[in-house]
Motif scaffolding. Sequence first.
Motif, short mmCIF file in Angstrom:
data_model
loop_
_atom_site.label_atom_id
_atom_site.label_comp_id
_atom_site.label_asym_id
_atom_site.label_seq_id
_atom_site.Cartn_x
_atom_site.Cartn_y
_atom_site.Cartn_z
N ARG A 159 0.85 -1.19 0.00
CA ARG A 159 0.00 0.00 0.00
C ARG A 159 0.89 1.24 0.00
NH1 ARG A 159 -5.34 1.29 1.65
NH2 ARG A 159 -5.51 3.33 2.66
N PRO A 160 0.70 2.20 -0.91
CA PRO A 160 1.55 3.39 -0.96
C PRO A 160 1.42 4.23 0.31
CG PRO A 160 0.27 3.14 -2.99
CD PRO A 160 -0.30 2.19 -2.00
N GLN A 187 1.29 9.52 -1.61
CA GLN A 187 -0.07 9.90 -1.26
C GLN A 187 -0.32 11.34 -1.68
OE1 GLN A 187 -0.98 9.22 2.85
NE2 GLN A 187 -1.25 7.01 2.56
N LEU A 188 -1.51 11.59 -2.20
CA LEU A 188 -1.89 12.92 -2.64
C LEU A 188 -3.35 13.15 -2.25
CD1 LEU A 188 -1.03 15.48 -4.22
CD2 LEU A 188 -1.90 14.37 -6.29
N ARG A 194 0.12 4.50 -7.01
CA ARG A 194 1.31 3.85 -7.56
C ARG A 194 1.13 3.77 -9.07
NH1 ARG A 194 4.25 -1.70 -5.73
NH2 ARG A 194 4.77 -0.32 -4.01
N ILE A 195 2.11 4.28 -9.81
CA ILE A 195 2.08 4.27 -11.27
C ILE A 195 3.42 3.68 -11.73
CG2 ILE A 195 1.83 5.66 -13.36
CD1 ILE A 195 0.42 7.77 -11.60
N TRP A 689 14.19 9.70 -5.73
CA TRP A 689 14.04 11.06 -5.23
C TRP A 689 12.68 11.21 -4.55
CZ3 TRP A 689 12.87 9.70 -10.15
CH2 TRP A 689 11.70 10.20 -10.72
N GLY A 690 12.61 12.23 -3.68
CA GLY A 690 11.37 12.47 -2.96
C GLY A 690 11.18 11.50 -1.81
N GLY A 691 10.07 11.62 -1.10
CA GLY A 691 9.76 10.73 0.01
C GLY A 691 10.84 10.75 1.07
N ASN A 692 11.20 9.55 1.57
CA ASN A 692 12.27 9.46 2.56
C ASN A 692 13.55 8.94 1.93
OD1 ASN A 692 11.64 6.82 2.09
ND2 ASN A 692 11.29 6.26 4.23
#
Length: 695
Positions: A159-160, A187-188, A194-195, A689-692
């Motif tokens: 799960r994203p 998450q948005l 997820r793509i 990139w991005g996230g953690n």
Amino acid sequence: MNTALLLAGLLQPAAAVTAAPPPATALEAVQVRALGLPGRDAFDLPASTSVVEVGQQASAASVDLAGAFSGVAGVLARDRHNRAQDLQLSIRGYGARSTFGVRGIRVLADGLPAGAPDGQAQLTQFNLLGIDSIEVVRGPFAALHGNASGGVVQLLSDRPTADDPWWLQVQSGSDGEAMLGARLQGQLGGVGYRIVPMHWRSDGAREHSRAQRSSLATRFDWDLPGQGTLTLSAQYFDAPDAQDPRALTDQEWRRNPRLAAPVATTFNTRKSVRQDQLGAVWEQPLGSSGLRLAAHAGQREVLQFLSIPAAAQANPLHGGGVVDLASDFAGLDLRLSGQPHPAWQWSVGINSEGQRQLRRGWENFDGSRLGVRGRLRREQLDTVWNLDGHAQLAWQPLPRWQLQAGLRHSRVQFHSADRYISADNPDDSGRTAYHRSTPVAGVSFAPTANWRWHLAAGRGLETPTFNELAYRADGAPGLALDLRAARSQQWETGLRWQAGPQARASLTLFRADTADELAVASSSGGRSAYRNVGSTRRQGWELEARLPLTDHLQAQLAWTRLDARVHQCDARGCAGGQPGRRLPGTARDVLALQLQGQHAGWQWQLGTSAISAMPADDANLARAPGHLLLDAGLWRDWMTSAGPLQLSLAVDNLADRRHVASVVVNDGNGRYYEPGAGRSWRLGLRWLWGGNSRG
């Protein structure tokens, strides 16, 4: 049996040299969702299960699934190096007869079927970029999934979350292989997404084996009131004009394994596949119970050009040398589960799936031109659907004992409406149905916090697929409606040990007796006919182990011993084999050993896989020789201002050994052998990139 008992003794020293075992609460709980009862630790189940953590694999790893199964005992996944066909997957010998696709094994993706209700499944449309883990269920409890459940494979994506990084991956390798893919997830606005787009191409390890694939997999997750969840998924897959080099004779592959069969270039044999699928899973807690509703629908198109000579198609009853399939499919699964008491857990449900397939056959010539679509020679509308009911109950009567039982009743119906009728080609419409109840039961005992013993038994059902019904073994027109469903009885017993998340081992003994075994009667030009061959027996043992040798070195072992033979012929005999003959497509021994370590910021992997000789025909006169292959991998991560960057290198078949990757069972022209690739390499680069991703 003596060998198996000796191997059981080997597990005890592994535990003896380990530090004092932690209490049971410190052991990592791994759940197997494919067994249907949520929240149960796989270590406690009375079933043979394995979970492969794929996660963010090395960027040079193959995007195909074959390598992911190398550490799973009982599973034989063979890359045909022929992208016009799917990988050859078998579990304890079930599925070994398949000349294309996956048969006899239930394949799921995030709880949704990846095949038809008749038992025909595919893995081609999946790649490891969008998969986080793979569950494998072997033995009696696989029958809880109904028809064609000699084993269960479930591909899972997590799960994203808001902390997930995005990543881009590029890859280049031998024989013109290239891949570009990405995984965009997070998450948005409270919606998890997820793509995963991917494009892959290769000139192929053999002549006339060029292929390309494009795919897009998406997933979206919502939280609902009352702690419910909703997951929607969509998948697109396109593999146009994958060249088919066909199998070779023994003399041909030994002389030059890169050859294509002469008929492959003469008829330009190839296959195109396109598939679209939508899915939805709704899960809702209801007090001490829970509701799960899953639905899916899609379309699949296949166009395959075979190498059948024009002269053979002169018969007015012949179906032609081009197979054209257009399928619509859908399914619904409703399940209610509950745990009214800590010692009790139950589930009941109903499942129905259907497929409507327009099958056309065309001549593969037009005048003197070969390998083109000619006149229509076959047209029929095939429909298959199932209606199943199932129930499970788990009970822990004492702290050390657990019992689990289940029952599934399956009914599978086939109907074919002939649309190509003339004075020389009579109406070949027909229908048939199969049904059976398949009970399973098992017990698990915990002598200590680190050890488990289990015993399980059950019955199974495997109907013919529509592809197996398509052609009669006697060459007459019409469907092979005289084929009977195979019925199996299985038992297994096993011992498991676990000490923390990185140290575990298991040994399982098993036997499966099957009546009315389905087998290949003949195969020629890419077309196979099937028949029942009496009863068979599959028995043997499986050993899995994963052990940390030092703080920076880990070993993984998977060893399968399988004795799969014809046990008794039916009234019509055993085709080309006799009682005592080994089942074609099965190997007596399959061994995989892998070492993985790290040093000075670099991570490395060294693996070896060995497989014994494999019969390719019922008489066991044609055999693919056994082989031992070595592979290696090396990778490293660097932190950059733009995010982590990983560079990796993978080399397969280090010693450049000639070998047979898979066999075409009972090929009528003696072309049994699909050669494996020589030494090959892949270089991969991944950027996160991005996230953690920055830690």
